[in-house]
Design an enzyme around this catalytic site. Structure first.
Site, PDB file in Angstrom:
ATOM      1  N   VAL A 118      32.910  50.614  44.385  1.00 57.85           N
ATOM      2  CA  VAL A 118      32.207  49.460  44.939  1.00 57.85           C
ATOM      3  C   VAL A 118      31.808  48.568  43.777  1.00 57.85           C
ATOM      4  O   VAL A 118      31.401  49.055  42.708  1.00 57.85           O
ATOM      5  CB  VAL A 118      30.960  49.883  45.738  1.00 57.85           C
ATOM      6  N   CYS A 119      31.940  47.258  43.966  1.00 61.05           N
ATOM      7  CA  CYS A 119      31.533  46.277  42.967  1.00 61.05           C
ATOM      8  C   CYS A 119      32.299  46.507  41.656  1.00 61.05           C
ATOM      9  O   CYS A 119      33.476  46.846  41.669  1.00 61.05           O
ATOM     10  CB  CYS A 119      30.017  46.343  42.796  1.00 61.05           C
ATOM     11  N   ASN A 120      31.619  46.378  40.518  1.00 55.10           N
ATOM     12  CA  ASN A 120      32.328  46.554  39.244  1.00 55.10           C
ATOM     13  C   ASN A 120      32.442  48.018  38.834  1.00 55.10           C
ATOM     14  O   ASN A 120      32.861  48.321  37.710  1.00 55.10           O
ATOM     15  CB  ASN A 120      31.696  45.717  38.129  1.00 55.10           C
ATOM     16  N   GLY A 178      35.664  48.286  47.275  1.00 58.89           N
ATOM     17  CA  GLY A 178      34.861  47.241  47.891  1.00 58.89           C
ATOM     18  C   GLY A 178      34.496  46.199  46.857  1.00 58.89           C
ATOM     19  O   GLY A 178      34.397  46.494  45.660  1.00 58.89           O
ATOM     20  N   GLY A 179      34.307  44.966  47.297  1.00 61.04           N
ATOM     21  CA  GLY A 179      33.906  43.892  46.398  1.00 61.04           C
ATOM     22  C   GLY A 179      32.442  44.033  45.980  1.00 61.04           C
ATOM     23  O   GLY A 179      31.914  45.129  45.869  1.00 61.04           O
TER      24      GLY A 179
END
Length: 225
Positions: free
Chosen positions: A102-104, A151-152
């Site tokens: 998720v994310c970075n 996920g972004g």
């Protein structure tokens, strides 16, 4: 009785807690799911919002995971050059059914060599670094490439969690969970992406975070060598 679905989240100092707790809340309700919060030791870990989260298991004691998930945050800077963390991810990633982020947090997977040749999502401010690890960045909230699911940025973790719940237990279970959590977002402002926010707001945010991003960027360069 069905075998447990072991879902493990990497927990590390200065993690963005919603990257972890959003999908963990969803995935904890998947039938037969057992959620693990994994870190080097059992000591409480400080998140980016000033409260701690307790690990449930350590690298050494963690069972083989069905789902390996790496959240993000500014704390990734230390993890992408931490050989103990990267070795744990490689070990678990070999036999996990799904390797996710998720994310970075996708950059930590990249530093572990687990995204080479794969498409991946990432927070929009960090997406440009994925090619340093042989990954192809995709500007979507959820990206699936074979057994890699990502996920972004931050809130995309909830969407990611529901999509992964569907993979693990079927669409009807995932739909039921979405209803149970009353997940029907209507944000008060239409500015959740750079394209919607416009140049002025984007530049304001970049300026606010420039120093912290630069610090992590130096470690990304080291990890990508």
């Amino acid at each position: 009785m069905s075998n447990p679905i072991h879902i493990g989240f990497l927990l590390f100092p200065n993690v963005t807690q919603l990257d972890l707790t959003g999908p963990a809340q969803v995935l904890s309700r998947v039938p037969n799911a057992k959620v693990h919060l994994v870190w080097k030791s059992a000591e409480p870990v400080m998140t980016d919002v000033g409260f701690t989260i307790n690990p449930t298991t350590t690298f050494a004691e963690c069972p083989q995971l069905t789902v390996l998930c790496v959240p993000g945050g500014f704390g990734i800077g230390d993890q992408i050059v931490d050989q103990e963390t990267l070795a744990f991810l490689r070990r678990q990633g070999e036999n996990a059914r799904f390797v996710t982020s998720v994310c970075n947090g996708s950059l930590i997977l990249g530093a572990a060599g687990l995204l080479e040749g794969y498409k991946s999502a990432c927070h929009w401010q960090w997406r440009k670094y994925l090619p340093r690890f042989g990954a192809e960045p995709v500007a979507q909230r959820i990206v699936r490439d074979r057994n890699r699911i990502s996920g972004g940025g931050v809130t995309a973790g909830i969407d990611f969690g529901l999509a992964l719940a569907a993979e693990l237990a079927g669409d009807e279970v995932a739909k039921t969970l979405q209803l149970a959590f009353e997940y029907d977002p209507h944000p008060p402002f239409d500015c959740g992406t750079p394209e919607k926010a416009g140049p002025a707001l984007v530049e304001r945010l970049r300026a606010m975070q420039q120093a912290r991003i630069q610090c992590v960027e130096e470690r990304i360069e080291r990890a990508a060598l």
